[in-house]
Design a protein around this motif. Structure first.
Motif, PDB file in Angstrom:
ATOM      1  N   LYS A  66      -1.003  -6.624  -8.167  1.00  0.00           N
ATOM      2  CA  LYS A  66      -0.808  -5.446  -7.337  1.00  0.00           C
ATOM      3  C   LYS A  66      -0.952  -4.184  -8.178  1.00  0.00           C
ATOM      4  O   LYS A  66      -0.644  -4.167  -9.366  1.00  0.00           O
ATOM      5  CB  LYS A  66       0.578  -5.490  -6.696  1.00  0.00           C
ATOM      6  CG  LYS A  66       0.770  -6.625  -5.708  1.00  0.00           C
ATOM      7  CD  LYS A  66       2.152  -6.564  -5.071  1.00  0.00           C
ATOM      8  CE  LYS A  66       2.323  -7.686  -4.062  1.00  0.00           C
ATOM      9  NZ  LYS A  66       3.665  -7.642  -3.405  1.00  0.00           N
ATOM     10  N   GLU A 101       8.603   5.346   0.294  1.00  0.00           N
ATOM     11  CA  GLU A 101       8.562   3.892   0.187  1.00  0.00           C
ATOM     12  C   GLU A 101       8.366   3.245   1.558  1.00  0.00           C
ATOM     13  O   GLU A 101       7.627   2.265   1.698  1.00  0.00           O
ATOM     14  CB  GLU A 101       9.858   3.387  -0.461  1.00  0.00           C
ATOM     15  CG  GLU A 101       9.943   3.695  -1.949  1.00  0.00           C
ATOM     16  CD  GLU A 101      11.277   3.288  -2.547  1.00  0.00           C
ATOM     17  OE1 GLU A 101      11.324   3.081  -3.773  1.00  0.00           O
ATOM     18  OE2 GLU A 101      12.272   3.188  -1.793  1.00  0.00           O
ATOM     19  N   ALA A 102       9.017   3.808   2.573  1.00  0.00           N
ATOM     20  CA  ALA A 102       8.878   3.273   3.924  1.00  0.00           C
ATOM     21  C   ALA A 102       7.439   3.429   4.426  1.00  0.00           C
ATOM     22  O   ALA A 102       6.890   2.539   5.076  1.00  0.00           O
ATOM     23  CB  ALA A 102       9.843   3.975   4.868  1.00  0.00           C
ATOM     24  N   SER A 126       5.015   1.071   2.088  1.00  0.00           N
ATOM     25  CA  SER A 126       5.332  -0.356   1.937  1.00  0.00           C
ATOM     26  C   SER A 126       4.270  -1.244   2.582  1.00  0.00           C
ATOM     27  O   SER A 126       4.036  -2.374   2.144  1.00  0.00           O
ATOM     28  CB  SER A 126       6.707  -0.661   2.537  1.00  0.00           C
ATOM     29  OG  SER A 126       6.730  -0.346   3.923  1.00  0.00           O
ATOM     30  N   ASP A 138       1.520  -2.965   0.523  1.00  0.00           N
ATOM     31  CA  ASP A 138       1.873  -4.154  -0.262  1.00  0.00           C
ATOM     32  C   ASP A 138       1.498  -3.997  -1.732  1.00  0.00           C
ATOM     33  O   ASP A 138       0.921  -4.902  -2.344  1.00  0.00           O
ATOM     34  CB  ASP A 138       1.206  -5.401   0.324  1.00  0.00           C
ATOM     35  CG  ASP A 138       1.778  -6.700  -0.255  1.00  0.00           C
ATOM     36  OD1 ASP A 138       2.961  -6.689  -0.644  1.00  0.00           O
ATOM     37  OD2 ASP A 138       1.043  -7.695  -0.326  1.00  0.00           O
ATOM     38  N   GLN A 139       1.826  -2.839  -2.300  1.00  0.00           N
ATOM     39  CA  GLN A 139       1.611  -2.597  -3.724  1.00  0.00           C
ATOM     40  C   GLN A 139       2.971  -2.353  -4.384  1.00  0.00           C
ATOM     41  O   GLN A 139       4.003  -2.323  -3.716  1.00  0.00           O
ATOM     42  CB  GLN A 139       0.675  -1.395  -3.934  1.00  0.00           C
ATOM     43  CG  GLN A 139      -0.665  -1.507  -3.248  1.00  0.00           C
ATOM     44  CD  GLN A 139      -1.487  -2.700  -3.699  1.00  0.00           C
ATOM     45  OE1 GLN A 139      -1.466  -3.086  -4.859  1.00  0.00           O
ATOM     46  NE2 GLN A 139      -2.224  -3.304  -2.760  1.00  0.00           N
ATOM     47  N   THR A 140       2.985  -2.175  -5.690  1.00  0.00           N
ATOM     48  CA  THR A 140       4.232  -1.949  -6.417  1.00  0.00           C
ATOM     49  C   THR A 140       4.547  -0.464  -6.453  1.00  0.00           C
ATOM     50  O   THR A 140       3.780   0.329  -7.011  1.00  0.00           O
ATOM     51  CB  THR A 140       4.138  -2.487  -7.853  1.00  0.00           C
ATOM     52  OG1 THR A 140       3.835  -3.889  -7.814  1.00  0.00           O
ATOM     53  CG2 THR A 140       5.448  -2.285  -8.590  1.00  0.00           C
ATOM     54  N   LEU A 141       5.664  -0.083  -5.850  1.00  0.00           N
ATOM     55  CA  LEU A 141       6.080   1.318  -5.791  1.00  0.00           C
ATOM     56  C   LEU A 141       7.126   1.582  -6.867  1.00  0.00           C
ATOM     57  O   LEU A 141       8.147   0.894  -6.931  1.00  0.00           O
ATOM     58  CB  LEU A 141       6.644   1.646  -4.408  1.00  0.00           C
ATOM     59  CG  LEU A 141       5.730   1.303  -3.220  1.00  0.00           C
ATOM     60  CD1 LEU A 141       6.426   1.605  -1.906  1.00  0.00           C
ATOM     61  CD2 LEU A 141       4.409   2.060  -3.320  1.00  0.00           C
ATOM     62  N   ARG A 200       9.664   4.409  -8.663  1.00  0.00           N
ATOM     63  CA  ARG A 200      10.348   5.679  -8.445  1.00  0.00           C
ATOM     64  C   ARG A 200      10.524   6.463  -9.747  1.00  0.00           C
ATOM     65  O   ARG A 200      10.732   5.886 -10.809  1.00  0.00           O
ATOM     66  CB  ARG A 200      11.741   5.447  -7.861  1.00  0.00           C
ATOM     67  CG  ARG A 200      11.798   5.087  -6.397  1.00  0.00           C
ATOM     68  CD  ARG A 200      13.245   5.114  -5.949  1.00  0.00           C
ATOM     69  NE  ARG A 200      13.419   4.881  -4.524  1.00  0.00           N
ATOM     70  CZ  ARG A 200      14.516   5.204  -3.858  1.00  0.00           C
ATOM     71  NH1 ARG A 200      15.522   5.785  -4.493  1.00  0.00           N
ATOM     72  NH2 ARG A 200      14.606   4.958  -2.558  1.00  0.00           N
ATOM     73  N   ARG A 225      -0.835   7.464   3.985  1.00  0.00           N
ATOM     74  CA  ARG A 225      -1.074   6.060   3.647  1.00  0.00           C
ATOM     75  C   ARG A 225      -2.568   5.791   3.482  1.00  0.00           C
ATOM     76  O   ARG A 225      -2.985   5.065   2.573  1.00  0.00           O
ATOM     77  CB  ARG A 225      -0.477   5.172   4.733  1.00  0.00           C
ATOM     78  CG  ARG A 225      -0.496   3.684   4.390  1.00  0.00           C
ATOM     79  CD  ARG A 225       0.455   2.883   5.271  1.00  0.00           C
ATOM     80  NE  ARG A 225       0.244   3.150   6.680  1.00  0.00           N
ATOM     81  CZ  ARG A 225       1.157   3.683   7.487  1.00  0.00           C
ATOM     82  NH1 ARG A 225       2.352   4.038   7.026  1.00  0.00           N
ATOM     83  NH2 ARG A 225       0.893   3.887   8.764  1.00  0.00           N
TER      84      ARG A 225
END
Length: 227
Positions: free
Chosen positions: A4, A21-22, A25, A28-31, A33, A116
């Motif tokens: 990812k 994040e919402a 999400s 489907d990747q790595t978020l 912070r 997005r």
């Protein structure tokens, strides 16, 4: 297995990070912070990111200053930055964002679908670049190993070239589809330029492979740099 991509979210307000994040999400990747510019720069020291979403108004080191540090580092200067801001001081403020190296400048509140979609384009470009680097590394390994495969098995040179060519063709096909998608969506100039840069890399690698084909008279073609 395709890994990812990592997306860096930078904002001093936890509720804003939660909202981002919402929204993202579904990709489907790595978020990842970061609650400050300093924290973002620390994260960039060790991890590679597909894109950075950077809040402009932050205490201490603001978004503009953070972006300036990012662009000064060789490791991170090519990472796309999307500025997010709750204020709008007109064209001058927007120009300052682009001058700091941003590829886009979005005012809050923003359309979640639009954000997005923009982020997904840069994630796709990042993944294609990763695939391209892997193909180039495999090609170098095959050339330096004198016809040995990456796992040490003996293979005929023609079979190795056919395998590499097939893998490259898959990346080329995906890159072509992405370029058509950008044309249909009337993407911004920075995004189109990034996609064109990827296509040039693919073209260079294809030429190197073609030069290795039997009968070309160039069995020691150089592999293009992937910087």
């Amino acid at each position: 297995m395709v890994q990812k991509a990592k997306i860096l979210l930078v904002d001093d307000r936890p509720e804003n990070l939660l909202a981002l994040e919402a929204i993202l999400s579904a990709l489907d990747q790595t978020l990842v912070r970061a609650s400050s510019g300093e924290e973002a720069l620390k994260a960039l020291l060790t991890d590679d990111f597909a894109v950075i979403l950077l809040d402009v108004q932050m205490p201490g080191m603001d978004g503009f200053e953070t972006a300036a540090h990012i662009k000064r580092r060789e490791r991170t200067r090519d990472i796309p930055i999307i500025f997010l801001t709750a204020i709008n001081h007109g064209p001058h403020h927007t120009f300052r964002g682009y001058a700091a190296g941003a590829v886009d400048y979005i005012s809050k509140p923003f359309d979640p679908w639009v954000l997005r979609a923009k982020v997904s384009v840069f994630v796709e470009l990042y993944m294609k670049n990763c695939q391209l680097r892997e193909q180039a590394a495999l090609l170098r390994l095959q050339l330096e190993g004198g016809g040995r495969s990456a796992v040490g098995d003996s293979k005929e040179p023609a079979g190795i070239l056919a395998e590499l060519s097939a893998r490259l063709a898959a990346v080329e096909e995906q890159a072509e589809a992405l370029s058509k998608q950008l044309d249909d969506e009337s993407a911004d100039a920075a995004t189109v330029a990034t996609a064109a840069h990827l296509e040039r890399k693919l073209t260079g690698l294809r030429r190197a492979l073609d030069a290795l084909e039997p009968g070309t008279g160039s069995g020691a073609a150089s592999v293009p740099s992937q910087n």
